[in-house]
Design an enzyme around this catalytic site. Structure first.
Site, short mmCIF file in Angstrom:
data_model
loop_
_atom_site.label_atom_id
_atom_site.label_comp_id
_atom_site.label_asym_id
_atom_site.label_seq_id
_atom_site.Cartn_x
_atom_site.Cartn_y
_atom_site.Cartn_z
N CYS A 294 0.42 0.56 -8.29
CA CYS A 294 1.47 1.35 -7.45
C CYS A 294 1.44 2.75 -7.35
O CYS A 294 1.78 3.49 -6.54
CB CYS A 294 2.86 0.71 -8.14
SG CYS A 294 2.97 1.13 -9.88
N ASP A 376 8.15 2.25 0.02
CA ASP A 376 7.39 1.59 -0.81
C ASP A 376 6.05 0.89 -0.28
O ASP A 376 6.22 0.20 0.67
CB ASP A 376 7.92 0.43 -1.75
CG ASP A 376 7.26 -0.01 -3.06
OD1 ASP A 376 6.25 0.62 -3.11
OD2 ASP A 376 7.92 -0.69 -3.61
#
Length: 707
Positions: A294, A376
């Site tokens: 991430c 995201d």
């Protein structure tokens, strides 16, 4: 002067008269595009490498044209044309006609002659604040008195158009200069990781102004196959970028890998910046780069969006829920004996999750929803069939309006959902036995404006925990989820349990210990039967292996407090550790007297050592200097095939060094020479990687003087 003196003989004058009727041609164009010229300085694009004309939309720029003869205002015509994309069309905004006008006004494409010197004219031109961004090709169209004869001059130079946070009419306008300096112009930042009790930080080179970066970012947009005509809308751009940074369905920039096996690529913890990744992607013709997790997806997203001119920051959410069925709750399933049922526990709480926020207005939503938006790029769940997420308005999340586009329910659950424990009944059905509030969405963090401090922005995502507003927000949102009836089962509860970590927490290579504190709030004795298990986790909360199981009984005096020390020997976990060295303790039990359920899950990580970095010699542009990098192996094993990466904007292009093996408890030291190329405050980063130990990195600040 030559022309005037030759007027002496009559013959010349007549030919001069006919000269004015000649076709008017453009001989050359000077876009005044060097880094040091006023165009680049005024448009805040002087940091980009190279000498192309890089403009921000909605702002005036100037150029010189050299014509075949002096320009005559009454009979000559001139206009500019800009084209972008494969099929430029006026109606789509990808073929722009810029007329010559007498007075410039804002909010329209136009040009005006501001200076005339012999055959040269200087033009001032304006673009609209909604212009399509990207690379344009310029042509200048001219005609003399015989209007049927036009001449077209095509410039060989590219003109780049970017978003403009300095322009009030642009959807990404941001009014604080120090925020624009941070969120658009800062090419280095900090990414947070770890657990909510043990926050770690690493410095990251965004490098959005490095050589070739702007072309690479536009290449990423092109690879998406989306129509160029939509590239004027930042909502569109961030949706495209959030899909393109991960490779899950579109050959995007980075391939995610959470398996612990990175032998076919680079380990996600080894990168310390975005430039190498984006360069590899462009040079490989768009083949995904291996591997990311991430923070890598987020760091690269920040680079691409800052490069295109959208204010962006990387943000870490600690204890981030991953709700697979969009019930807006995170569900933990236990068997009849209160032991976790591993194969059913698909919802996970990531120890941390890094995403991005971008700043823009949201004309597609009700008033008040503009400002920071969550985007995201880590592939978790699909949005409208593609692995992407956002933009989701922070203002909408804070008030529970999860039905506003895009992806509100998923992001809301990441920061707000309650953790619900379900126990299996003898007939195989499940009932809700415990509801743990406030377990997700803690210490939401980003680098502060203008400093290296951590700035906590949890308050932008949610109402204060435990406030009436917060419960209303969560229950409003939950009614839009897939299990709207979840909130229903209060029980009498007078015993509480809390887990804490001692000091900075256990270090990698040594035994770990935690404290579990029980408090009896009643005036009677209470006894608890407790099951505990420790599992090695991926930082995504996905279970890898259980390393220890215990059962204990705890007796509590009336109004008493009892603290248990709980320990985990290094031997128990040493063969199972991966990447982030994350462990999770799951405790579940009942109070015998009242049947009250106690359940909690506590994540902790093993601290890794830092790389120590010390600069040697004077830091001056163009002069060789050194840095000493040292590190001590904390493990009772040899580290094999260790690699070191060193990079620093304006100091050192990315260098990869094969270190070889480092013995158990041994100290390694390496001196690196480099030549600073830019003055000012700079950071040199290093990151060490090998199979048995990751997430080892360091940074040294170097103040470089002009030569």
């Amino acid at each position: 002067g030559g022309h005037v003196s030759s007027h002496g003989s009559g013959g010349h004058v007549s030919s001069h008269g006919s000269e004015a009727t000649d076709v008017l041609k453009v001989e050359s164009v000077d876009l005044m595009s060097e880094q040091s010229e006023q165009n680049r300085k005024e448009h805040h694009t002087d940091l980009y490498d190279g000498d192309d004309l890089i403009l921000r939309r909605g702002q005036t720029f100037t150029m010189w044209l050299v014509l075949s003869r002096p320009f005559n205002h009454t009979t000559d015509k001139l206009h500019l044309e800009l084209k972008t994309g494969f099929m430029p069309a006026v109606a789509k905004g990808t073929h722009v006609i810029i007329p010559l006008v007498d007075e410039l006004q804002d909010n329209r494409w136009e040009a005006k002659i501001v200076k005339q010197e012999g055959n040269r004219v200087q033009l001032s031109a304006n673009s609209t604040p909604t212009a399509v961004i990207g690379g344009y090709r310029l042509s200048v169209v001219t005609s003399g008195p015989k209007t049927e004869v036009t001449s077209i001059h095509q410039s060989t130079d590219h003109i780049y158009m970017l978003f403009n946070p300095w322009c009030k009419g642009d959807a990404v306008f941001m009014d604080e200069e120090k925020e624009r300096q941070e969120y658009v112009l800062n090419d280095i930042g900090r990414l947070y990781y770890g657990t909510k009790q043990q926050i770690g930080v690493r410095t990251w080179n965004f490098g959005q102004f490095s050589e070739g970066m702007l072309d690479t970012c536009l290449f990423v947009l092109e690879k998406s196959g989306t129509p160029v005509s939509g590239w004027g809308n930042p909502i569109n751009i961030v949706r495209v970028v959030s899909a393109m940074i991960n490779s899950s369905d579109d050959d995007g920039v980075i391939e995610g890998n959470w398996s612990g096996d990175y032998s076919n690529g680079t380990s996600p913890t080894a990168w310390s910046g975005s430039v190498e990744i984006l360069n590899n992607y462009h040079e490989g013709g768009g083949a995904p780069v291996r591997y990311g997790q991430c923070w890598v997806f987020s760091g690269v997203t920040t680079t691409v969006l800052r490069c295109l001119g959208i204010p962006t920051r990387s943000v870490t959410n600690f204890s981030s829920a991953h709700d697979t069925d969009v019930s807006l709750t995170t569900d933990v399933y236990l068997d009849e004996n209160l032991k976790p049922i591993d194969h059913l526990n698909a919802d996970s709480i990531w120890n941390f999750h890094v995403w991005n926020e971008c700043w823009m207005s949201r004309p597609d939503l009700p008033n008040g929803m503009g400002g920071w938006q969550v985007v995201d790029a880590t592939p978790q769940e699909t949005s409208q069939g593609t692995f992407r997420c956002g933009p989701t308005s922070l203002a909408a999340l804070r008030s529970g309006q999860v039905y506003l586009p895009f992806d509100g329910p998923f992001v809301f659950a990441e920061v707000n959902s309650d953790k619900i424990y379900w126990q299996r009944n003898l007939d195989g059905t499940f009932r809700q036995i415990h509801n743990e509030k406030h377990v997700v969405g803690h210490h939401i963090s980003t680098k502060a404006v203008g400093s290296d401090e951590r700035y906590d922005i949890t308050h932008l995502y949610k109402q204060p925990e435990g406030s009436e507003e917060e419960r209303i927000t969560v229950e409003t949102a939950s009614r839009h989820g897939s299990k709207p009836e979840t909130y229903s089962s209060p029980t009498a509860e007078d015993v509480s349990m809390k887990v804490t970590v001692d000091g900075d927490g256990p270090r990698m290579g040594s035994d770990g210990s935690l404290s579990i504190t029980f408090t009896n709030g009643s005036s009677e004795r209470r006894s608890v039967v407790l099951h505990g298990q420790v599992a090695v986790m991926y930082y995504t909360g996905v279970h890898k292996a259980t390393v220890s199981r215990d059962k204990m009984e705890v007796d509590l005096l009336p109004n008493g407090v009892n603290t248990l020390k709980w320990s985990l020997p290094f031997k128990a976990y040493q063969d199972q550790l991966i990447d982030q060295a994350a462990l999770m303790l799951t405790l579940s039990g009942r109070v015998s007297q009242t049947q009250q359920v106690l359940a909690t899950q506590f994540s902790f990580r093993l601290r890794t050592p830092d790389l120590h970095m010390k600069s040697i010699g004077e830091a001056v542009v163009g002069k060789t200097m050194s840095v000493e990098i040292s590190f001590t192996n904390p493990l009772p094993v040899i580290l094999k095939a260790v690699t070191l990466r060193v990079e620093g904007m304006g100091l050192q292009k990315i260098r990869k060094i094969d270190v070889g093996d480092i013995g158990s408890q041994a100290t390694f030291s390496q001196t690196e020479k480099f030549v600073p190329s830019q003055a000012g405050a700079r950071k040199l980063l290093a990151s060490l990687d090998c199979n048995d130990l990751t997430q080892v990195h360091g940074v040294v600040n170097i103040l470089v003087k002009e030569n």
